[in-house]
Design a protein around this motif. Sequence first.
Motif, PDB file in Angstrom:
ATOM      1  N   HIS A  46      34.822  24.076  40.114  1.00  0.00           N
ATOM      2  CA  HIS A  46      34.198  25.507  39.761  1.00  0.00           C
ATOM      3  C   HIS A  46      32.855  25.240  39.642  1.00  0.00           C
ATOM      4  O   HIS A  46      32.194  24.796  38.581  1.00  0.00           O
ATOM      5  CB  HIS A  46      34.855  26.025  38.556  1.00  0.00           C
ATOM      6  N   GLU A  76      38.758  30.543  52.453  1.00  0.00           N
ATOM      7  CA  GLU A  76      37.528  30.033  52.482  1.00  0.00           C
ATOM      8  C   GLU A  76      37.322  28.945  53.968  1.00  0.00           C
ATOM      9  O   GLU A  76      36.225  29.236  54.338  1.00  0.00           O
ATOM     10  CB  GLU A  76      37.279  29.177  51.197  1.00  0.00           C
ATOM     11  N   TYR A 113      44.052  34.105  46.678  1.00  0.00           N
ATOM     12  CA  TYR A 113      42.954  33.328  45.817  1.00  0.00           C
ATOM     13  C   TYR A 113      42.084  33.888  45.239  1.00  0.00           C
ATOM     14  O   TYR A 113      41.723  34.225  44.078  1.00  0.00           O
ATOM     15  CB  TYR A 113      42.560  32.154  46.150  1.00  0.00           C
ATOM     16  N   ASP A 114      41.323  35.028  46.105  1.00  0.00           N
ATOM     17  CA  ASP A 114      40.502  35.941  45.460  1.00  0.00           C
ATOM     18  C   ASP A 114      41.009  36.746  44.633  1.00  0.00           C
ATOM     19  O   ASP A 114      40.401  36.869  43.228  1.00  0.00           O
ATOM     20  CB  ASP A 114      40.188  36.873  46.888  1.00  0.00           C
ATOM     21  N   TYR A 115      42.332  37.371  44.707  1.00  0.00           N
ATOM     22  CA  TYR A 115      42.801  38.327  43.865  1.00  0.00           C
ATOM     23  C   TYR A 115      43.309  37.491  42.443  1.00  0.00           C
ATOM     24  O   TYR A 115      42.890  38.076  41.410  1.00  0.00           O
ATOM     25  CB  TYR A 115      44.190  38.873  44.558  1.00  0.00           C
ATOM     26  N   GLU A 150      41.815  34.794  41.049  1.00  0.00           N
ATOM     27  CA  GLU A 150      40.863  34.206  40.393  1.00  0.00           C
ATOM     28  C   GLU A 150      39.803  35.443  39.891  1.00  0.00           C
ATOM     29  O   GLU A 150      39.333  35.450  38.756  1.00  0.00           O
ATOM     30  CB  GLU A 150      39.920  33.252  41.264  1.00  0.00           C
ATOM     31  N   ASN A 151      39.760  36.231  40.932  1.00  0.00           N
ATOM     32  CA  ASN A 151      38.613  37.572  40.430  1.00  0.00           C
ATOM     33  C   ASN A 151      39.280  38.457  39.738  1.00  0.00           C
ATOM     34  O   ASN A 151      38.852  38.997  39.018  1.00  0.00           O
ATOM     35  CB  ASN A 151      38.007  37.969  41.910  1.00  0.00           C
ATOM     36  N   ASP A 152      40.612  39.111  40.208  1.00  0.00           N
ATOM     37  CA  ASP A 152      41.049  40.202  39.595  1.00  0.00           C
ATOM     38  C   ASP A 152      42.004  39.860  38.410  1.00  0.00           C
ATOM     39  O   ASP A 152      41.799  40.549  37.322  1.00  0.00           O
ATOM     40  CB  ASP A 152      41.937  41.052  40.909  1.00  0.00           C
ATOM     41  N   GLY A 170      41.739  36.928  36.935  1.00  0.00           N
ATOM     42  CA  GLY A 170      41.049  36.148  36.054  1.00  0.00           C
ATOM     43  C   GLY A 170      41.677  35.042  35.707  1.00  0.00           C
ATOM     44  O   GLY A 170      41.253  34.320  34.652  1.00  0.00           O
ATOM     45  N   LYS A 206      42.332  30.792  36.351  1.00  0.00           N
ATOM     46  CA  LYS A 206      41.356  29.808  36.863  1.00  0.00           C
ATOM     47  C   LYS A 206      42.283  28.605  37.231  1.00  0.00           C
ATOM     48  O   LYS A 206      42.852  28.132  36.407  1.00  0.00           O
ATOM     49  CB  LYS A 206      40.394  29.344  35.802  1.00  0.00           C
TER      50      LYS A 206
END
Lengths: 239, 239
Positions: free
Chosen positions: A238, B86, B162-164, B166-168, B170, B172
């Motif tokens: 990270h 990615e 993974y975007d969803y 980690e970002n949406d 939250g 980790k």
Amino acid sequence: MGKSKFILIYNALSEKIHKQEIAAGSLLPTENELGEQFKASRETIRKALAMLSRNGYIQKIQGKGSIVLDVSRQNFPISGLTSFRELANHSKDTWRTNVHQLVLMKPDDHLKMVMNLHDDQMVWKVIRSRSVNGEAVILDKDYLIQGLVPILTADICEHSLYDYIENDLGLKIGFAKKEITVEHAGVEDKRYLTMSRDTHVVVVRSLVYLESAELFQFTESRHRADKFRFVDFARREHQ
Amino acid sequence: MGKSKFILIYNALSEKIHKQEIAAGSLLPTENELGEQFKASRETIRKALAMLSRNGYIQKIQGKGSIVLDVSRQNFPISGLTSFRELANHSKDTWRTNVHQLVLMKPDDHLKMVMNLHDDQMVWKVIRSRSVNGEAVILDKDYLIQGLVPILTADICEHSLYDYIENDLGLKIGFAKKEITVEHAGVEDKRYLTMSRDTHVVVVRSLVYLESAELFQFTESRHRADKFRFVDFARREHQ
DNA sequence: CAGTGGTCTAGACCACAAA
DNA sequence: TTGTGGTCTAGACCACTGT
């Protein structure tokens, strides 16, 4: 080497975790407590804990502590750099190595490119098969630079090449770059391996470097597909 | 996060090495010089260098210095934890994801054992295939615990899960345990993958954990054997 | 010998979790 | 608020490589 305080602390803690003296899921003592126990400063403790974390023993959580992970079904760790002999010693099965070829040769163009060799450098070529319970399941083709390994015998190749290299020659392995692919079995695979019904082999190609960053060896390790298994532990970076 | 001084130094140096502003084979400035350049203490410099060493950028030699390694043919680093999205973004080929199934289900006994689930926990099952230039070469079967991912849609699965996560949401990701084997192609492989003449698939099974050390996901990623490649960098642990 | 990296320390301050 | 881990520092000493 191996006498650093943080390595001793790492060994003490990893052993306790292996023996389940510290239960998986519980918390390690705090860094300050460990500092008192081991009579070390906090930064030294933290070096040991960082190593435990890298190797999958603990998970550190800020504000909370270090959780001990379940390391019980930790299968054979091919992940790092481990020689066949070290692996075989840890297993219950009976392994055996057969040396099929050992020659000092002039590298062909492909090998010269892969290993970045000069025109006058000679290499040892070693072909060995590994058998477990009578079945040949791994075919190893090693190419070693003669400048670094002046003499090689079938006897050495049959026992441990790495033992000889590290203990007798005093060379220290530093790191390796590996690549894993799957290929159709070739003539050599069919000749040296017990192929059963399988038509594929897993090929692990490695460039092995010394601690001095010199390239030392190129290895092609061909595994019967049904006997291949690779286990890995990976942390997310990270940033 | 990502603001630590040693991370900044790591990024600065790794970028210079990638851009070949520091030649492979040459020595890095000494730790004291780097300390002056970056206005950091030596221990902080050493943290950055340790990270460069772990990731295959340099080789440290006591009494001598840090040699820059040849990182030019550093192929895709599946070695760490990298999502398909990615990876695809870094490649020149055209990748595409197809969602074949998305259901909320009660886990069967096998999955309950593998994921260590309670009786009442439900999981999302997602089946997706990944195509490059029109050929489906990867089949992903994901199982996510509903307690951690309450809602999931086909749209999210088609873009980046993974975007969803980690970002949406939250969450980790912390670490994963992986296992690579080779198996015969099954009915699902034949249905969802463009199998060409190949009869084998490489299966990567992963248990993915959060930073809290909670198990979060089980994934079975099935690759057409001829399209599979795994690259690894490994250091020898001298203890 | 001088200069390099390897280890260890004590202390400071910050970020985060739990009560 | 208290206690945890995360980062950074300045200084000390040791081990190794070169001259």
